[in-house]
Design an enzyme around this catalytic site. Sequence first.
Site, PDB file in Angstrom:
ATOM      1  N   ASP A  15       5.560  -9.378   2.362  1.00  0.00           N
ATOM      2  CA  ASP A  15       4.246  -8.936   1.883  1.00  0.00           C
ATOM      3  C   ASP A  15       3.116  -9.357   2.812  1.00  0.00           C
ATOM      4  OD1 ASP A  15       5.502  -7.813  -0.294  1.00  0.00           O
ATOM      5  OD2 ASP A  15       5.189  -9.554  -1.579  1.00  0.00           O
ATOM      6  N   ARG A  95      -0.072 -23.312  -5.925  1.00  0.00           N
ATOM      7  CA  ARG A  95      -1.134 -22.345  -5.668  1.00  0.00           C
ATOM      8  C   ARG A  95      -2.543 -22.961  -5.613  1.00  0.00           C
ATOM      9  NH1 ARG A  95       2.728 -20.128  -3.419  1.00  0.00           N
ATOM     10  NH2 ARG A  95       3.559 -18.172  -4.241  1.00  0.00           N
ATOM     11  N   ASP A 124       0.504 -15.001  -9.479  1.00  0.00           N
ATOM     12  CA  ASP A 124      -0.136 -15.712  -8.380  1.00  0.00           C
ATOM     13  C   ASP A 124      -1.503 -15.167  -8.015  1.00  0.00           C
ATOM     14  OD1 ASP A 124       1.771 -17.651  -8.095  1.00  0.00           O
ATOM     15  OD2 ASP A 124       2.933 -16.572  -6.584  1.00  0.00           O
ATOM     16  N   SER A 176      12.626 -11.587  -3.645  1.00  0.00           N
ATOM     17  CA  SER A 176      11.389 -12.274  -3.277  1.00  0.00           C
ATOM     18  C   SER A 176      11.606 -13.754  -3.552  1.00  0.00           C
ATOM     19  CB  SER A 176      10.214 -11.749  -4.115  1.00  0.00           C
ATOM     20  OG  SER A 176       9.063 -12.523  -3.904  1.00  0.00           O
TER      21      SER A 176
END
Length: 400
Positions: A15, A95, A124, A176
């Site tokens: 990505d 994060r 996210d 992923s």
Amino acid sequence: MTKEKIVLAYSGGLDTSITIPWLKENYDSEIIAVCVDVGQVEDWEEVEKKALLSGASKFYCPHAADEFAKEYIFPAVSAHAKYQGTYLLGTALARPLIAKKLVEIAHLENAVAICHGCTGKGNDQVRFEMGIAAFDSEIKVIAPWRQWDIKSREDAIDYAIQKGIPITSTKEKIYSEDENLMHISHEGGDIESPANFVNYESVLKITNALENTPDEAEFVSITFEKGLAVAVNGLKMEPSEVLSTLNHLSGKHGIGVLDWIEDRAIGMKSRGIYETPGGALLMEAHARLESLTLTKETIKLKQMISTEYAELVYNGQWYSQANLAIKAFMDKTQECVNGEVQLKLYKGNMLPYSVTSPNQLFDEDVSGFGEDDLFSHHDARGYINVMTLPTKIQQRKGMI
């Protein structure tokens, strides 16, 4: 004329790799790739090389594994934070730290925007943007998955091939993965459907499938000071070393694998496979020590508040007033959580072996069956009379 700068949260995965050429096409800006080291195993020179080959003009790699362990993972362990009572929040914990580093570099580079590669269906995007807002509420955020014509990871692979971007993902193996010091998550492909059987041996990276674990048990001891793990098997370690050591020990014995269907922050259910070997062991040991050092009322309060804490962290509210208040409470509870916990590791199990503490509330004289100077067996009579009084009244009135 100097081009404007955009800071990109870069991982080197599919990505974010295709995001660099897309940004250059659509914003005519200089792209600053930032890959924050939160304990993932990477060849950082290769990650930088790939970012620059993909079109980034500059690459930053803040090494923040110890900060991640001490300031984010350890507080979550101390709180026994498990989203929906199950998930140990490995991705959610990283994060807010990554967001903090992105803003720091954006300010350093005088960037006009921060870009992330999160999909419009995931958690996210919320976590990154709430974290960014906590440090700079005015900076622009670019989220390509909410803008571009790419609709799937298959489309993303086609775009990468078209632009000559090297990737490891294939349409046959389209998982992923997100890795940090706390865990590795796996999503996508045949994992998505709860109806599918997934061969763990082909998916797991740091944890042995149970079939491949040793046939001999192994013992591990963890030393805590004020709730923080400071040593493993008697060896003093930095926070990140504690986690990496426990990841190796626990992963060898198949501990900490979660195949789970969760409720995402934006309302949909999804299936993921999580490897959290060291985190699972650390939380188990910490809970064992707390059972010896905290009062019943404190443990009860912690259990109630931990549920809300986990929700806040999962939903990206690490820097919220509520979360900071909870952290202050949790910090207070850890003042006497000192001692050593030994566990036996075998075939995915963490079995209690021993726990000792200079602050233990267990008193052998009081808890034993004999007499002592603090409590007499006769004292129980008055306590029971008081406790059973409402029940006796209800029985007399024919209410039960």
